[in-house]
Design a protein around this motif. Sequence first.
Motif, mmCIF file in Angstrom:
data_model
loop_
_atom_site.group_PDB
_atom_site.id
_atom_site.type_symbol
_atom_site.label_atom_id
_atom_site.label_comp_id
_atom_site.label_asym_id
_atom_site.label_seq_id
_atom_site.Cartn_x
_atom_site.Cartn_y
_atom_site.Cartn_z
ATOM 1 N N THR A 73 0.844 -1.195 0.000
ATOM 2 C CA THR A 73 0.000 0.000 0.000
ATOM 3 C C THR A 73 0.879 1.244 0.000
ATOM 4 O OG1 THR A 73 -1.542 -1.256 1.356
ATOM 5 C CG2 THR A 73 -1.965 1.093 1.175
ATOM 6 N N CYS A 74 0.459 2.263 -0.735
ATOM 7 C CA CYS A 74 1.195 3.525 -0.804
ATOM 8 C C CYS A 74 1.251 4.176 0.582
ATOM 9 C CB CYS A 74 0.519 4.461 -1.803
ATOM 10 S SG CYS A 74 1.282 6.091 -1.889
ATOM 11 N N PRO A 75 2.407 4.747 0.956
ATOM 12 C CA PRO A 75 2.550 5.328 2.302
ATOM 13 C C PRO A 75 2.231 6.818 2.381
ATOM 14 C CG PRO A 75 4.662 5.335 1.240
ATOM 15 C CD PRO A 75 3.687 4.792 0.222
ATOM 16 N N TYR A 76 1.663 7.381 1.351
ATOM 17 C CA TYR A 76 1.433 8.825 1.412
ATOM 18 C C TYR A 76 -0.001 9.131 1.860
ATOM 19 C CZ TYR A 76 6.018 9.209 -0.820
ATOM 20 O OH TYR A 76 7.348 9.121 -1.098
ATOM 21 N N CYS A 77 -0.868 9.522 0.967
ATOM 22 C CA CYS A 77 -2.113 10.122 1.466
ATOM 23 C C CYS A 77 -3.156 9.087 1.887
ATOM 24 C CB CYS A 77 -2.692 11.067 0.419
ATOM 25 S SG CYS A 77 -3.655 10.260 -0.860
ATOM 26 N N GLY A 78 -4.266 9.576 2.412
ATOM 27 C CA GLY A 78 -5.303 8.722 2.984
ATOM 28 C C GLY A 78 -6.163 7.994 1.971
ATOM 29 N N VAL A 79 -5.902 8.170 0.658
ATOM 30 C CA VAL A 79 -6.648 7.368 -0.323
ATOM 31 C C VAL A 79 -6.301 5.897 -0.130
ATOM 32 C CG1 VAL A 79 -7.104 6.953 -2.772
ATOM 33 C CG2 VAL A 79 -6.756 9.285 -1.967
ATOM 34 N N GLY A 80 -5.025 5.607 0.167
ATOM 35 C CA GLY A 80 -4.632 4.239 0.483
ATOM 36 C C GLY A 80 -4.578 3.332 -0.732
ATOM 37 N N CYS A 81 -3.849 3.763 -1.767
ATOM 38 C CA CYS A 81 -3.817 3.001 -3.020
ATOM 39 C C CYS A 81 -2.988 1.726 -2.883
ATOM 40 C CB CYS A 81 -3.196 3.862 -4.123
ATOM 41 S SG CYS A 81 -4.183 5.312 -4.515
ATOM 42 N N GLY A 82 -3.460 0.678 -3.552
ATOM 43 C CA GLY A 82 -2.697 -0.562 -3.617
ATOM 44 C C GLY A 82 -1.553 -0.422 -4.606
ATOM 45 N N LEU A 88 -2.184 5.170 -9.960
ATOM 46 C CA LEU A 88 -1.321 5.797 -8.948
ATOM 47 C C LEU A 88 -1.159 7.261 -9.334
ATOM 48 C CD1 LEU A 88 1.642 3.279 -8.413
ATOM 49 C CD2 LEU A 88 -0.274 3.684 -6.864
ATOM 50 N N CYS A 89 -0.961 8.123 -8.361
ATOM 51 C CA CYS A 89 -0.625 9.507 -8.695
ATOM 52 C C CYS A 89 0.888 9.606 -8.826
ATOM 53 C CB CYS A 89 -1.156 10.459 -7.619
ATOM 54 S SG CYS A 89 -0.195 10.468 -6.108
ATOM 55 N N VAL A 90 1.357 10.813 -9.077
ATOM 56 C CA VAL A 90 2.786 10.977 -9.339
ATOM 57 C C VAL A 90 3.628 10.608 -8.111
ATOM 58 C CG1 VAL A 90 2.726 13.456 -8.793
ATOM 59 C CG2 VAL A 90 4.501 12.574 -10.294
ATOM 60 N N HIS A 115 -5.472 14.337 -2.755
ATOM 61 C CA HIS A 115 -5.979 12.961 -2.837
ATOM 62 C C HIS A 115 -6.182 12.633 -4.319
ATOM 63 C CE1 HIS A 115 -7.131 14.470 1.194
ATOM 64 N NE2 HIS A 115 -6.807 13.247 1.570
ATOM 65 N N PRO A 116 -5.078 12.615 -5.066
ATOM 66 C CA PRO A 116 -5.202 12.657 -6.534
ATOM 67 C C PRO A 116 -5.949 11.466 -7.138
ATOM 68 C CG PRO A 116 -2.952 13.171 -5.839
ATOM 69 C CD PRO A 116 -3.671 12.683 -4.623
ATOM 70 N N VAL A 117 -5.769 10.272 -6.606
ATOM 71 C CA VAL A 117 -6.436 9.130 -7.242
ATOM 72 C C VAL A 117 -7.945 9.167 -6.986
ATOM 73 C CG1 VAL A 117 -6.663 6.610 -7.148
ATOM 74 C CG2 VAL A 117 -4.409 7.668 -7.411
ATOM 75 N N LEU A 118 -8.340 9.626 -5.827
ATOM 76 C CA LEU A 118 -9.783 9.790 -5.588
ATOM 77 C C LEU A 118 -10.332 10.855 -6.528
ATOM 78 C CD1 LEU A 118 -12.084 8.731 -3.896
ATOM 79 C CD2 LEU A 118 -11.525 10.421 -2.134
HETATM 80 FE FE1 SF4 Z 1 -0.410 7.343 -2.838
HETATM 81 FE FE2 SF4 Z 1 -1.244 9.066 -4.664
HETATM 82 FE FE3 SF4 Z 1 -2.758 7.006 -3.995
HETATM 83 FE FE4 SF4 Z 1 -2.429 9.014 -2.316
HETATM 84 S S1 SF4 Z 1 -3.450 9.112 -4.291
HETATM 85 S S2 SF4 Z 1 -2.319 6.834 -1.786
HETATM 86 S S3 SF4 Z 1 -0.308 9.588 -2.696
HETATM 87 S S4 SF4 Z 1 -0.778 6.907 -5.018
#
Ligand code: SF4
Length: 697
Positions: A11-20, A46-48, A175-178
Motif C-alpha cells: 500500500t502507498c505510504p502517502y495520502c489517505g486514499v490508500g492506493c494498492g 497511482l498519482c505521481v 488525494h489525486p487518485v480519488l
Molecule cells: Fe499514494 Fe497518490 Fe494514492 Fe495518495 S493518491 S495513496 S499519494 S498513489
Amino acid sequence: MHPAVSTIRTTCPYCGVGCGVLASPDGTGGLNIMGDPAHPANRGRLCVKGSALGETLDRQGRLLAPRIHGREASWDDALDLVAARFAETIAEHGPDSVAFYVSGQLLTEDYYAANKLMKGFIGSANIDTNSRLCMASSVAGHRRAFGTDTVPGLYEDLEQADLVVLTGSNLAWCHPVLFQRLVAAKEARPEMRVVVIDPRRTATCDLADLHLAIAPGADAVLFNLLLAAIAERGAVNQYFISNVNGFDATIHAAREADPAATGLSAEDLERFLDLWTGTEKVVTVYSQGINQSESGSDKVNAILNCHLATGRIGRPGMGPFSVTGQPNAMGGREVGGLANMLACHLDIENATHRSAVQDFWAAPRMAERPGLKAVDMFRAVEDGRIKALWIMCTNPAVSMPEADRVARAIAGCDFVVVSDMVAETDTTRLAHVLLPATGWAEKDGTVTNSERRISRQRRSMAPAGQARDDWRIIADVATRMGWGEHFAWTNPAQIYAEHAALSGVAGRLGSDFDISSHAGITRDAYDRLEPFLWPQSPRKSGGRFFGDGRFHHPDGKARMIPVTPRAPQSVSAEHPYRLNTGRVRDHWHTMTRTGISARLSRHLAEPYLEIHPRDAEALGLSVASLARVSSPEGTAILRVLVTDRVAPGHPFAPIHWTGQTAPSGRVDVLVPGVTDPVSGQPASKSAPVAIAPFRAA
Ligand code: SF4
C-alpha cells in the motif's frame, strides 16, 4: 494481468486514499512500482507521488544504527538507556511527566503497541499524534453527531452521487487518485454536478461546475444557510429526523446566519442552495480547509447537520465524507492513538470502557483521563512538566504550529528519544537517543484508508542497516521496563490478532470499530489478507453506516449540533495578512522521502508564497523576488508567486520545506498555536502575518 510471483502487493505510504501498489525487484536492489489493479481504492491507478515510490528508496541519509548523544551505539545500550530514563522519570515525577508524540505514518500495529504501552502500562494518556494536525476536528464532529468516530460512506459514493460538494479540499493535489475517480465518474455521467468551496482557485476547481470562492473561515455560515434553506424549502426528511435529536435548536441557530458573511454573490449562493436542496444524491467531501480551524469541529457539525436533516447519509451516493490526510490516520483512530481516545473507539472518560481495556490488557495502571493534545503537549515540554519525550516517525520541529517554539522546547527537554528512518532532520538533531526505524518498503503491517478499508503493507526490501520495526522497538523498551510478557509479540500478525480480539470486547460495549472476525488470525492468513472494509465481525461486515437511522449514542439517535459561526483569528495593523497553508501535489510532509526524487522536486522546486497581484504591487514584490513573511511566532523567507488564484489579503504558502533549505522556508514557524477548543486541532489556515520584500543583510 497477474503480477509476477516475486511481486509484493502493498500500500502507498502517502495520502489517505490508500492506493494498492505492486512492488517488484528491479534487479539492481530497488523496486519497480505499479498500481495494483485488484485494489478497490485505486484499481491500478497511482498519482505521481505513488508512482515515484521506487525513486525514494535510496539509503543515503538513512539512520542505520542507534545513536546516543550523536555517537553510534548498540541496540542494547540505546534501549537500556531509553527504558531506564523513562522508568526513572515516571518513578520520580509520575506517569504524566513522560509523553509519546507519534504519527499517522506508523502502521496500525506500531500505533497499537505505542498506545498500549503509554495508556495501559505507563498509566498516562500523554500520547498524541501528528494526525491531531490533520483530522481531529472530524473525529470530534463525528463523535458529537453519531456517538462514535465513524465515516459513514465509501469512495464509490462519490461516483454514484449526482452532486459532489468539495469544501476545504484540494482533492486534485492532496488525494489525486480519488480525484481521478471523480473525474472519470463525471465523464461517464455528464449530468453529475461538482461544486468546489474554497477561497483559493485550486486545481480541483478545474472540475467544478460552480466554484464558490468563500470568505476564509465562513464555512459554518454557508452550511447554516444551507440548513435554513433545507428547512424552508421542505427538504427535511421527516421520517429520518425522528432518529435525530437537536433539530429545532439547530435550525433556530442556523436561521441567524448572515449571507453577507460568506462573501458570495446572491446568485452563486442561490445556485448552491438550489443544487444541494434539490438533489437527493449528495456527497459533501471535506478535508483540512474545514478541520484546520479554531472552530473546525463546529464546521464539521454544520456539514453533518445538513446530511442528518435530509437523511442523506449512509446510502449509495449520499453522505458527508471526511478524507484524511495521512495514510494511517484512520488506523491511529482505531487503536486510540490520540490523547483523548481509548483503544477501538472506546471512550477514555468512560470507567466501564477503561476497565474493559485494562482487563483485556491485564494492565497494571490505566490512564484515567485524557492526556495532552499536540500543542499542549509541546507547551508542557517547554515548561518542564514533560521531562521525557519519545517522538516516533514525525518531524515536529518543522510541522507543528509555532515550530520554532516547539524546536526550542524539544531542545530544552531533559530526555528526548526520536525513532526515525532518516538520520538528519530538524527533529533528529535535537534527540539524545536516535533509534533507526524501518522505512516504507521494509515495514510489515496494516493501514486503514479514508473509507475504512484496511490493507496490508508488506515488506518488499530488507531493513536498511540495523533498522527495526517501530512495534518491535516499543516492545523492546516495554520489556526492559518490566512488562515483557505483555509485549512478547514476535511478528505483526500477533499484534493485529490482539487488536482484533480487543475490538470484539469493544464491539460488545457498543463500539462501531469491530474486526473481531480476525481475532486469532494466523500468520498465513494475515499475509494473505485482502483489503477489506471494517467492521468485520459476526454482527456486521463492511458497507455503509447510518442509512438505517441507527446511531451510537446511548438512545440510538444522532445529534444535530447548533452552530454559532466564529470568525477566524483577527489580523492586526502589524500583521495584516491572513496566511493560508497547505500541501503541493508532488511533495509529502517534510520531504524526507519525496525530496529524494528529482522528478518530484521539479514540480515546485522551492518554498513559495502565492500572493494576489494587488497585494504584491502594494508591497513592492515582483514576480520571483523573495519575501520576508513574519508573524509573532517566527519568520520565513519565500519566493514570490504573483497570482489571482488567491484573494487579496489571503496569501498561501506550502508546508513542506524545512530548516535545511536556505533561505528557511519553514512555514509552520508562522502558524500560532491557536486550537479548536473541542478537538485541539490547530488553526493552520489563517495565520496573521506581515509581508515585506526580503533583502539579504
Ligand atoms: Fe499514494 Fe497518490 Fe494514492 Fe495518495 S493518491 S495513496 S499519494 S498513489
